[in-house]
Design an enzyme around this catalytic site. Structure first.
Site, short mmCIF file in Angstrom:
data_model
loop_
_atom_site.label_atom_id
_atom_site.label_comp_id
_atom_site.label_asym_id
_atom_site.label_seq_id
_atom_site.Cartn_x
_atom_site.Cartn_y
_atom_site.Cartn_z
N GLU A 176 -10.23 38.83 -25.27
CA GLU A 176 -10.07 40.28 -25.35
C GLU A 176 -10.45 40.77 -26.74
OE1 GLU A 176 -6.30 43.37 -24.60
OE2 GLU A 176 -5.98 41.20 -24.72
N LYS A 202 -9.28 47.94 -19.35
CA LYS A 202 -7.94 47.39 -19.13
C LYS A 202 -7.08 48.43 -18.41
CE LYS A 202 -4.44 44.80 -21.75
NZ LYS A 202 -4.14 44.22 -23.09
N CYS A 252 -5.88 40.53 -20.07
CA CYS A 252 -4.57 40.12 -20.59
C CYS A 252 -3.37 40.66 -19.80
CB CYS A 252 -4.46 40.50 -22.06
SG CYS A 252 -3.15 39.57 -22.92
N SER A 307 6.26 -4.38 15.36
CA SER A 307 5.23 -5.42 15.30
C SER A 307 5.26 -6.21 14.00
CB SER A 307 3.85 -4.78 15.44
OG SER A 307 3.57 -3.97 14.30
N ASP A 318 3.01 0.74 10.31
CA ASP A 318 3.36 1.94 11.07
C ASP A 318 4.68 1.80 11.81
OD1 ASP A 318 1.06 3.15 10.21
OD2 ASP A 318 -0.07 2.80 12.04
N GLU A 375 -5.20 6.80 12.34
CA GLU A 375 -5.58 6.16 13.60
C GLU A 375 -5.96 7.20 14.64
OE1 GLU A 375 -2.83 2.11 13.37
OE2 GLU A 375 -2.13 3.83 14.53
N TYR A 418 -5.46 4.41 24.77
CA TYR A 418 -5.06 5.56 25.57
C TYR A 418 -3.98 5.14 26.57
CZ TYR A 418 -5.57 9.96 28.09
OH TYR A 418 -5.34 11.19 28.67
#
Length: 640
Positions: free
Chosen positions: A46, A115, A170, A353, A357, A466, A474
């Site tokens: 400025e 301004k 400003c 498992s 996940d 995934e 599916y």
């Protein structure tokens, strides 16, 4: 400027108060320096041509006249510069003095933005000298040239129409109704702020929050250049605190009290795409009230210097990462908590498992049960060894279940699957997709039937990465009654389990979880080799860190493949060769479009971040959408 990137610079030049010749010379030097460094938008502080702290010298005719001469020299300095430059000066119009931001480019003064808010409190006394800027554009005469002046003015790049610049000065930002709000609603994607903000204790943090917050609220780039050393220190000190932000992210920040220039690239394409998806953004826009002034920049490659995070889903700082992990685990657990409470279910069935996940799903289920005040024995944790199960994953599954106090059940699927093979005529020695999917569906059948028998619900374990790739069987692991991991990317799953291990307070559980983290990702549907996992997911579909990167930039910002590829090359430089990134990028787009039918019938699950693939939430995509144009663009990359 290709791919939407524009390089910006926020500059604090060395100045002397009221020495317009010295200041103009230094501003011109800085313009040349910034241009050599590739900056296309260059912002100065400025009133920098005169200095902000001139006081009553602003009432001197000579100072005003020389400031205007300085502006003309600065404009001439841009004749051979491919940039648009914003500088501050006092300007007289019809007997009133205005604090203006002048935009100059290609040797011309494009316009003057006055301004709006003049601070007149504490150490500020701008109303003593200046008048509030007019909204309606007027035309002022500068050496026989008619130049537009007004607060409602936007500067538009003729060869990159999404680059629209709005200016404020400003205090305008610190006010209750900053002009930048109207600028953005009228189409501005980048804001420049010419500032002379003095420094007091704690003010820097507030200033930083203002700039980043405004860039987030307005979905814009924000370039903030502030006055520094050289201004009068009679009563206050100026710190040259320069900031560049983009949509809530601070991209560049100067060291205070050093009169530095900071550079970075603003992604204008990303900003326009963010606005495109935000349907409430344009409410109340008054673009017809604005004067648009065109400027021209060359279309050329912008060298990227900004950091491209190779793991956009994972915070880099440990403290922030741990906070994110705790929040996500809580969201997941609360989602399941509400579903269990609504169904009055005291039982949850989870297939374990020994992989990442299913581990995360079990940990989340434990949290939900604890919050409900239910005994953990209501969690039926089922391990179902098959043809590909290794001792390592089996033992990790068993030990983890016992450490957590869930009800352990073991049901081998081998005999049932062999009977099924016989029923459908599948040769057990042929390890094809039927061989694999029969196992996945048998496991899901077991879980579903246990849930029926125990009046419980099956907790899904599959993650978002995934689902993006369609790496799920599916009506096998694809299906559940509530999928707690459905919006968690694989790269984040690892950190969530790691965080749980570090904070659980159980050394035995921590040891098991660490070994799970060290185990290769695998569905374990093919027989092991020498007792070790033979089927590694990332060898088949590609590294998840690459796919999560592709997923983030495709869905979060709608980037086309060529831009995703460009960013990936930079983010993973030194980690993956160019041809490797290309190979998995092509694989990603092919799988993403071909596997939407699996995502179109996803079970319920909680959204935890900015991206999800639920057909009821973030991704309403037809299952038969054609990915040809995306793949064409990917293939064109190989030709280059």
């Amino acid at each position: 400027m290709k791919d939407g990137y524009i390089k910006a610079a926020a500059v604090t030049p060395d100045i002397k108060v009221a020495d317009t010749k010295y200041n103009t010379k230094n501003i011109c030097k800085k313009i040349e320096e910034c241009s050599k460094n590739g900056a296309k938008i260059i912002v100065f502080p400025e009133l920098c041509i005169t200095g902000y702290s001139c006081g009553d010298l602003f009432l001197q005719e000579l100072l005003l006249r020389d400031a205007l001469k300085g502006l003309k020299k600065i404009a001439k300095c841009t004749e051979k510069t491919d940039a648009v430059v914003f500088v501050g000066l006092p300007f007289e119009y019809k007997g009133k003095l205005y604090n203006v931001a002048a935009a100059v480019s290609a040797g011309e003064i494009l316009g003057l933005v006055p301004k709006t808010y003049l601070p007149n409190y504490n150490e500020f006394y701008e109303a003593r000298h200046f008048t509030k800027g007019m909204e309606e554009t007027v035309y002022v005469d500068i050496e026989d040239e008619q130049v537009p002046m007004g607060s409602k003015m936007l500067f538009v790049c003729d060869k990159m129409r999404e680059l629209v610049i709005g200016a404020e000065i400003c205090e305008d930002l610190w006010a209750a109704g900053p002009p930048s709000i109207a600028h953005a609603l009228a189409g501005a994607t980048v804001m420049v702020n010419l500032s002379a903000s003095d420094e007091t204790t704690g003010k820097a943090a507030y200033r930083r929050e203002l700039v980043t917050g405004q860039s987030a609220r307005l979905l814009c780039g924000y370039i903030y250049a502030s006055a520094g050393n050289g201004e009068s220190t009679q009563d206050v000190v100026y710190s040259a605190h320069n900031l560049i932000a983009e949509n809530g992210t601070l991209l560049a920040e100067s060291k205070r009290f050093e009169n530095e220039t900071v550079y970075t690239e603003i992604d204008v394409q990303k900003l326009t795409e963010e606005r495109r998806r935000n349907t409430s953004f344009w409410a109340g826009g008054k673009e017809n009230e604005y004067e648009e002034v065109e400027f021209s920049l060359k279309i050329e490659e912008t060298t990227l210097t900004r950091f491209i995070d190779p793991a956009p889903f994972v915070p880099d700082r440990k403290e922030e990462r741990e906070k994110r992990c705790e929040e996500i685990l809580t969201i997941q657990a609360m989602g399941l908590y509400q579903r269990l409470k609504h169904t009055n279910s005291k039982c949850a069935v989870v297939g374990i498992s020994g992989g990442l996940d299913s581990t995360l799903a079990l940990l989340v289920t434990v949290r939900a049960f604890d919050r409900l005040g239910l005994d953990r024995s209501g969690i039926k944790a089922v391990t179902m060894p098959g043809f590909g199960t290794t001792d390592r994953t089996y033992l990790n599954a068993v030990n983890m279940i016992k450490c957590l106090g869930a009800d352990f059940r073991e049901i081998s699927i081998k005999d049932a699957v062999n009977v099924h093979f016989k029923d459908i005529g599948q040769d057990a020695s042929v390890h094809d997709v039927t061989y694999e999917n029969c196992q996945a569906r048998e496991r899901t059948q077991i879980l579903m039937d246990i849930a029926n028998k125990e009046n419980g619900m099956v907790i899904g374990t599959g993650d978002m990465s995934e689902l993006a790739l369609g790496w799920a069987t599916y009506n096998g692991d694809h299906m559940s009654m509530y999928g707690v991991n459905a919006s968690v990317p694989k790269t984040l799953v690892r950190h969530l389990v790691h965080y749980y291990a570090d904070t659980c307070g159980n050394e035995e559980l921590k040891k098991v979880l660490y070994d799970v983290l060290d185990t290769p990702v695998s569905p374990e549907l093919l027989p092991p080799e020498d007792g070790k996992i033979s089927q590694k997911t990332e060898d088949i579909v590609g590294p998840y860190e690459l796919h999560d990167f592709f997923l983030y930039y495709m869905l979060r910002f709608g980037y086309p493949p060529k831009k995703v590829y460009r960013l990936a090359l930079q983010a993973f430089e030194g980690r993956y060769e160019k041809d490797v990134i290309y190979k998995w990028l092509r694989n990603y787009y092919w799988r993403f479009f071909s596997q939407q039918f699996k995502r179109s019938c996803l079970p319920d699950g909680p959204k935890v971040g900015t991206i999800a693939v639920s057909p009821r939430g973030d991704l309403r995509m037809p299952s038969d959408a054609c990915g040809r144009i995306w793949l064409d663009e990917v293939e064109a990359l190989e030709e280059k």
